[in-house]
Design a protein around this motif. Structure first.
Motif, PDB file in Angstrom:
ATOM      1  N   UNK A 147      -5.241   7.185   5.162  1.00  0.00           N
ATOM      2  CA  UNK A 147      -6.167   6.603   4.024  1.00  0.00           C
ATOM      3  C   UNK A 147      -5.923   5.033   3.867  1.00  0.00           C
ATOM      4  N   UNK A 148      -6.997   4.444   3.835  1.00  0.00           N
ATOM      5  CA  UNK A 148      -6.716   2.913   3.941  1.00  0.00           C
ATOM      6  C   UNK A 148      -7.643   2.333   2.489  1.00  0.00           C
ATOM      7  N   UNK A 149      -6.778   1.182   1.902  1.00  0.00           N
ATOM      8  CA  UNK A 149      -7.432   0.826   0.755  1.00  0.00           C
ATOM      9  C   UNK A 149      -8.323  -0.561   1.212  1.00  0.00           C
ATOM     10  N   UNK A 150      -9.650  -0.312   0.922  1.00  0.00           N
ATOM     11  CA  UNK A 150     -10.465  -1.350   1.540  1.00  0.00           C
ATOM     12  C   UNK A 150     -10.325  -2.690   0.457  1.00  0.00           C
ATOM     13  N   UNK A 151      -9.836  -2.761  -0.774  1.00  0.00           N
ATOM     14  CA  UNK A 151     -10.053  -3.795  -1.449  1.00  0.00           C
ATOM     15  C   UNK A 151      -8.339  -4.195  -1.910  1.00  0.00           C
ATOM     16  N   UNK A 159      -6.985  11.114  -6.011  1.00  0.00           N
ATOM     17  CA  UNK A 159      -6.586  12.648  -5.467  1.00  0.00           C
ATOM     18  C   UNK A 159      -7.535  12.847  -4.086  1.00  0.00           C
ATOM     19  N   UNK A 160      -6.827  13.568  -3.281  1.00  0.00           N
ATOM     20  CA  UNK A 160      -7.705  13.860  -2.083  1.00  0.00           C
ATOM     21  C   UNK A 160      -7.863  15.553  -2.209  1.00  0.00           C
ATOM     22  N   UNK A 180       0.918  16.520  -1.954  1.00  0.00           N
ATOM     23  CA  UNK A 180       0.688  15.743  -0.841  1.00  0.00           C
ATOM     24  C   UNK A 180      -0.645  15.067  -0.947  1.00  0.00           C
ATOM     25  N   UNK A 181      -1.370  15.464  -1.672  1.00  0.00           N
ATOM     26  CA  UNK A 181      -2.737  14.917  -1.904  1.00  0.00           C
ATOM     27  C   UNK A 181      -3.005  13.935  -2.829  1.00  0.00           C
ATOM     28  N   UNK A 182      -2.055  13.370  -3.862  1.00  0.00           N
ATOM     29  CA  UNK A 182      -2.138  12.465  -4.611  1.00  0.00           C
ATOM     30  C   UNK A 182      -1.593  11.275  -4.023  1.00  0.00           C
ATOM     31  N   UNK A 183      -2.211  10.035  -4.405  1.00  0.00           N
ATOM     32  CA  UNK A 183      -1.903   8.779  -3.725  1.00  0.00           C
ATOM     33  C   UNK A 183      -1.937   7.774  -4.639  1.00  0.00           C
ATOM     34  N   UNK A 184      -1.290   6.548  -4.302  1.00  0.00           N
ATOM     35  CA  UNK A 184      -1.300   5.214  -4.996  1.00  0.00           C
ATOM     36  C   UNK A 184      -1.163   4.474  -4.096  1.00  0.00           C
ATOM     37  N   UNK A 185      -2.174   3.631  -3.353  1.00  0.00           N
ATOM     38  CA  UNK A 185      -2.051   2.902  -2.349  1.00  0.00           C
ATOM     39  C   UNK A 185      -2.453   1.427  -2.648  1.00  0.00           C
ATOM     40  N   UNK A 186      -1.894   0.395  -2.285  1.00  0.00           N
ATOM     41  CA  UNK A 186      -2.235  -0.908  -2.048  1.00  0.00           C
ATOM     42  C   UNK A 186      -3.035  -1.367  -0.709  1.00  0.00           C
ATOM     43  N   UNK A 187      -2.511  -0.694   0.291  1.00  0.00           N
ATOM     44  CA  UNK A 187      -3.100  -1.040   1.696  1.00  0.00           C
ATOM     45  C   UNK A 187      -3.172   0.315   2.383  1.00  0.00           C
ATOM     46  N   UNK A 190      -0.251   7.260   5.077  1.00  0.00           N
ATOM     47  CA  UNK A 190      -0.365   8.796   5.854  1.00  0.00           C
ATOM     48  C   UNK A 190      -0.312   9.803   4.907  1.00  0.00           C
ATOM     49  N   UNK A 191      -1.500  10.707   5.100  1.00  0.00           N
ATOM     50  CA  UNK A 191      -1.454  11.755   4.256  1.00  0.00           C
ATOM     51  C   UNK A 191      -1.178  13.037   5.397  1.00  0.00           C
ATOM     52  N   UNK A 192       0.080  13.864   5.080  1.00  0.00           N
ATOM     53  CA  UNK A 192       0.164  14.777   5.863  1.00  0.00           C
ATOM     54  C   UNK A 192       0.287  16.270   4.647  1.00  0.00           C
TER      55      UNK A 192
END
Length: 232
Positions: A147-151, A159-160, A180-187, A190-192
């Motif tokens: 999962x990539x952050x484009x901004x 959440x996925x 597993x499905x929650x995320x907080x990304x700046x860049x 890897x979701x597993x």
């Protein structure tokens, strides 16, 4: 005697040092500084230009990858429909169109809205790559994707969610682990996760995996991945 310039170096505790320099060398030093400034300016301009072009190419690559995935999904769907139509199998035709029951014509079956079931969405906030499905054991499936952050200017929280699309046009929601499905990304993340199929469903009955990404209270990405193309 040719004209020359005198350059004096003076310190309080030493005698005066004097150097004589020709006008030619003085002009040469001045021109040399100008040339160096010009070369540095051209180098900065070239670097900025190539950086801008590289950014545009990266954005174009992401767009082309998304369009290619969408094309593959539509192509797979059309191929399956063509095979069913060519087989003239009543049961498969029933599963495709979801209209009337062949065994009991008086019993109606709910219709399948393919445009809604196979619809995709992308607001260019995040992207999904390297999706892989792999049987973990006899009753569970392991899923991984990037999962990539484009901004890159801000962190994306969300959440996925996962949905299986059956070959009969029915959708099955997957209750994956929320951690597993929650995320907080700046860049990048890897979701597993690992999930189990319903008891009445086999992996061969699944046509595609749909991944929905929700952020900021709305769906920012919805994409489908044919199982045959991501199964390891």
């Amino acid at each position: 005697m040719s004209e020359k310039y005198s350059v004096l170096f003076m310190r309080d505790d030493t005698k005066v040092h004097r150097f004589r320099i020709s006008p030619f060398w003085l002009r040469f030093l001045i021109w040399l500084q100008g040339v160096l400034i010009l070369v540095a300016s051209l180098g900065f301009y070239a670097g900025y230009t190539y950086w801008s072009r590289n950014s545009e190419m990266q954005a174009d690559r992401i767009t082309l990858q998304r369009e290619l995935r969408e094309t593959q999904v539509h192509l797979e769907r059309l191929e399956n429909i063509e095979q069913i139509l060519q087989s003239n199998d009543p049961e498969e035709l029933q599963a495709l169109f979801g209209t009337m029951s062949i065994e009991d014509s008086s019993k109606e079956k709910p219709s399948v809205d393919l445009s809604s079931l196979l619809a995709t969405e992308d607001v260019q906030l995040v992207s999904i790559e390297n999706v892989m499905l792999k049987p973990a054991d006899s009753s569970s499936i392991r899923l991984s994707f990037d999962l990539n952050n484009l901004d890159s200017a801000k962190t994306v929280d969300g959440l996925a969610s996962l949905t299986l699309v059956g070959r009969d046009g029915q959708s099955i929601s997957i209750a994956a682990d929320v951690k597993d499905m929650k995320f907080s990304i700046s860049r990048f993340k890897k979701v597993v996760t690992t999930f189990s199929l319903p008891e009445t469903t086999a992996l061969k009955d699944i046509y595609a995996l749909r991944i929905d990404i929700t952020a900021e209270g709305k769906t920012v990405l919805r994409d489908l991945f044919p199982v045959e193309s991501i199964l390891q």
